[in-house]
Design an enzyme around this catalytic site. Structure first.
Site, PDB file in Angstrom:
ATOM      1  N   ASP A   1       0.853  -1.232  -0.065  1.00 41.62           N
ATOM      2  CA  ASP A   1      -0.150  -0.030  -0.175  1.00 41.62           C
ATOM      3  C   ASP A   1       0.879   1.051   0.159  1.00 41.62           C
ATOM      4  OD1 ASP A   1      -2.215   1.547  -0.081  1.00 41.62           O
ATOM      5  OD2 ASP A   1      -3.245   0.859   2.125  1.00 41.62           O
ATOM      6  N   ASP A   2       0.770   2.109  -1.012  1.00 47.30           N
ATOM      7  CA  ASP A   2       1.404   3.330  -1.080  1.00 47.30           C
ATOM      8  C   ASP A   2       2.794   3.133  -1.181  1.00 47.30           C
ATOM      9  OD1 ASP A   2      -1.113   4.354  -0.985  1.00 47.30           O
ATOM     10  OD2 ASP A   2      -0.856   5.460   0.955  1.00 47.30           O
TER      11      ASP A   2
ATOM     12  N   CYS B   1      -6.178   4.215  -4.057  1.00 48.13           N
ATOM     13  CA  CYS B   1      -6.366   2.833  -3.886  1.00 48.13           C
ATOM     14  C   CYS B   1      -7.645   2.095  -4.094  1.00 48.13           C
ATOM     15  CB  CYS B   1      -6.371   3.105  -2.215  1.00 48.13           C
ATOM     16  SG  CYS B   1      -6.687   1.570  -1.542  1.00 48.13           S
TER      17      CYS B   1
ATOM     18  N   LYS C   1      -6.018  -5.551   3.427  1.00 52.74           N
ATOM     19  CA  LYS C   1      -7.039  -4.277   3.093  1.00 52.74           C
ATOM     20  C   LYS C   1      -7.838  -4.692   1.978  1.00 52.74           C
ATOM     21  CE  LYS C   1      -6.671   0.568   1.395  1.00 52.74           C
ATOM     22  NZ  LYS C   1      -5.473   1.468   1.441  1.00 52.74           N
TER      23      LYS C   1
ATOM     24  N   HIS D   1     -11.154  -2.174   1.108  1.00 53.81           N
ATOM     25  CA  HIS D   1     -11.268  -0.926   0.593  1.00 53.81           C
ATOM     26  C   HIS D   1     -12.016  -0.794  -0.887  1.00 53.81           C
ATOM     27  CE1 HIS D   1      -9.892   3.559   0.234  1.00 53.81           C
ATOM     28  NE2 HIS D   1     -11.109   3.562   0.504  1.00 53.81           N
TER      29      HIS D   1
ATOM     30  N   HIS E   1       1.286   2.112   4.213  1.00 52.34           N
ATOM     31  CA  HIS E   1       0.211   3.361   4.206  1.00 52.34           C
ATOM     32  C   HIS E   1       0.527   4.147   5.682  1.00 52.34           C
ATOM     33  CE1 HIS E   1      -3.438   5.791   3.910  1.00 52.34           C
ATOM     34  NE2 HIS E   1      -3.804   4.934   2.538  1.00 52.34           N
TER      35      HIS E   1
ATOM     36  N   ASP F   1      -0.013  -0.454  -5.143  1.00 53.43           N
ATOM     37  CA  ASP F   1      -1.443  -0.276  -5.328  1.00 53.43           C
ATOM     38  C   ASP F   1      -1.564   1.030  -6.208  1.00 53.43           C
ATOM     39  OD1 ASP F   1      -1.081   1.408  -3.275  1.00 53.43           O
ATOM     40  OD2 ASP F   1      -3.066   1.513  -2.631  1.00 53.43           O
ATOM     41  N   ASN F   2      -0.628   2.032  -5.921  1.00 49.97           N
ATOM     42  CA  ASN F   2      -0.157   3.363  -6.686  1.00 49.97           C
ATOM     43  C   ASN F   2       1.063   3.784  -6.186  1.00 49.97           C
ATOM     44  OD1 ASN F   2      -2.700   4.056  -4.140  1.00 49.97           O
ATOM     45  ND2 ASN F   2      -0.701   4.701  -3.956  1.00 49.97           N
TER      46      ASN F   2
ATOM     47  N   LYS G   1       1.336   9.650  -5.348  1.00 49.38           N
ATOM     48  CA  LYS G   1       0.046   9.305  -5.185  1.00 49.38           C
ATOM     49  C   LYS G   1      -1.053  10.351  -5.440  1.00 49.38           C
ATOM     50  CE  LYS G   1      -2.986   7.411  -1.469  1.00 49.38           C
ATOM     51  NZ  LYS G   1      -3.188   6.933  -0.182  1.00 49.38           N
TER      52      LYS G   1
END
Ligand SMILES: *[C@@H]1O[C@H](CO)[C@@H](O)[C@H](O)[C@H]1NC(C)=O
Ligand SMILES: *[C@@H]1O[C@H](CO)[C@@H](O)[C@H](O)[C@H]1NC(C)=O
Ligand SMILES: *[C@@H]1O[C@H](CO)[C@@H](O)[C@H](O)[C@H]1NC(C)=O
Ligand SMILES: *[C@@H]1O[C@H](CO)[C@@H](O)[C@H](O)[C@H]1NC(C)=O
Length: 486
Positions: free
Chosen positions: A36-37, A74, A128, A130, A215, A273-274, A291
């Site tokens: 994540d991130d 996300c 996660k 989301h 994150h 994810d980004n 992001k």
């Protein structure tokens, strides 16, 4: 003629049988890791200051996917990964799903675990989600996962597992209340080890590890922060520790695969994810932006594959890959058939052999309906990239271990100033987007803006209710973010 026909039919039948047998024998276990991130410059194989020995080893022994794109944020990215549809075909192109919005990834779209279940896989998810949770039908165990351990929302405290002071942690459908104080990454690793230990390896396993790291909030046990005594700024030091905790987690999970005798039959996919979030110390240098933005720093992510089925390793795959391709690609790697309806294309045979891939263009995002002045859209065709409108909050090139001051919100005049304005880059010559060619090549701008209009003509408007739904209030659900209100 007749004889030839009969022979052909017999041969065809035999081939089909052989192929089926091959496919059945070969359905690999799939470990699908989403960080994540995590930024472009946040792993050791791009930046020697980072300590990620497990990730680096897997990447080097596997195939680095060097031109892999996800969405700038996300929920849209995860939607694309799970369904193979661009977010603008699902109303998910504007920012992310908020906990009080009665919104989820459209139920009519089939999720990757459902497709893998259809061809015999056991399917488990850790981490996660989301992708919306207002109705039980939106949640992981109703969308193809045999089990789920994790959280529904965007983020949370890594120790108390709360967001906005309400608990968001579940074991299948049940809230988990006894892990307050345990860093989430440890709980995710234990669950993954458990799943692998209990799994009968004669059935193919799909394990989706959607880590919370890295994150914000920036939290990590001290021993990981201490691995970076040379990093000056506390935020970047702790962030780097979060990256190393993630790396250790991946090491522990792959160790379990080895112990359970499954490692050699496992295809490992790794992707962020980004891009990294500059405000929270994520770093994408030398790529531009981060992001939220449609610049490369927000969308071109760290990614690689490793293991079962790969014929060419220790190399780099330089063809364009997009999040929407993963569903078809993994279904084909698993021996299933691609879905001709979605926006994705299977890249499996190209990746397996490191041949040039089938994708020649992609839409970074298309989000101009809700607030036209934000007009954030971009397309890549071949080597060229066209950005239409306001690219978002982080327009520059940020170096690691330095402090920057960021505006909390984009200003309306700034967004309006970008409305109707284009930026054009040649990513082959200029992957870091320094040289805007829009003035010198108006012909390409026109051609690409027309292509973008054509590809997005069936876009659905963003499903982004601005007023919080009071039915979502967790105080009605024993102080836990819960489904059952849409
Ligand atoms: C990846 O792409 C960059 C250009 O964006 C290039 O410099 C690099 O050599 C490529 N390959 C690898 C393995 O990073
Ligand atoms: C978690 O533990 C902390 C410290 O003991 C406490 O203040 C907090 O209320 C607990 N949170 C939850 C959701 O139980
Ligand atoms: C695993 O599954 C296979 C096929 O269903 C079965 O024959 C075998 O006994 C199982 N192994 C264990 C340890 O349960
Ligand atoms: C990995 O496993 C080691 C050895 O059991 C353990 O000490 C460590 O805490 C684990 N790390 C993570 C992130 O799970």
């Amino acid at each position: 003629m007749v004889i030839k026909f009969v022979v052909l039919v017999l041969l065809g039948g035999l081939l089909a049988l052989l192929q089926r047998k091959q496919v059945e024998a070969k359905s690999p276990h799939i470990l699908f890791i989403v960080a994540d991130d995590l930024g472009w410059n946040d792993v050791g194989f791009h930046n020697p200051a980072m300590k990620t020995p497990n990730i680096d080893k897997l990447a080097r022994e596997g195939l680095i996917l060097n031109q892999t794109y996800l969405q700038p944020l996300c929920s849209p990215s995860r939607h694309a990964l799970m369904t193979g549809y661009y977010p603008y075909h699902a109303g998910l192109q504007h920012l992310v799903i908020l906990p009080w919005q009665p919104v989820c990834s459209p139920l009519k779209m089939k999720f990757l675990p459902q497709r893998l279940k259809d061809i015999g896989y056991a399917t488990h998810m850790v981490g996660k989600w989301h992708l919306g949770f207002c109705s039980w039908n939106c949640t992981p165990t109703y969308r193809g996962f045999d089990s789920f351990f994790g959280y529904y929302n965007a983020q949370g405290d890594h120790y108390s597992h709360t967001w906005y002071n309400y608990l968001d942690y579940r074991d299948n459908e049940k809230p988990v209340k006894n892990l307050n104080g345990t860093y989430s990454t440890f709980t995710f690793v234990s669950r993954a080890q458990d799943i692998i230990k209990k799994h009968n390896s004669s059935q193919p396993l799909f394990l989706y590890m959607a880590f919370q790291n890295v994150h914000d909030p920036i939290q990590v046990p001290k021993q990981y922060e201490d691995m970076y005594p040379n990093i000056k700024t506390q935020g970047r030091r702790q962030f780097s520790g979060m990256v190393s905790a993630l790396d250790e987690a991946i090491g522990n999970i792959t160790d379990q695969l080895r112990e359970s005798g499954m490692y050699d039959d496992t295809l490992i996919v790794f992707t962020s994810d980004n891009g990294g979030w500059p405000k929270y110390y994520g770093n994408n240098y030398p790529l531009r932006g981060g992001k939220f933005t449609v610049y490369e720093g927000g969308t071109r992510v760290v990614s690689f594959v490793h293991g079962a089925g790969l014929q060419k390793t220790g190399e780099s795959y330089e063809s364009i890959m997009h999040a929407v391709d993963w569903s078809d690609t993994l279904v084909e790697a698993a021996g299933g058939k691609p879905d001709l309806m979605g926006d994705g294309v299977s890249q499996w045979s190209s990746i397996a052999n490191n041949f040039p891939g089938p994708r020649t263009e992609l839409v970074y995002n298309f989000d101009s309906d809700l607030a036209p002045e934000e007009g954030h859209a971009a397309i890549r065709v071949g080597d060229y990239k066209l950005i239409d409108g306001y690219p978002s909050l982080y327009p520059d090139w940020y170096k690691p271990d330095q402090l920057y001051t960021f505006k909390p919100e984009p200003s309306i005049p700034e967004m309006q100033a970008h409305a109707g304005r284009y930026q054009l880059f040649n990513l082959k010559d200029d992957p870091t987007e320094h040289n805007d060619l829009s003035k010198s090549r108006p012909d390409i701008v026109t051609e690409m803006s027309e292509r973008l209009r054509l590809l997005t003509q069936n876009a659905v408007p963003p499903n982004y209710p601005l007023v919080p739904d009071p039915k979502s209030n967790p105080s009605k659900f024993d102080d836990v973010w819960s489904p059952g209100w849409c």
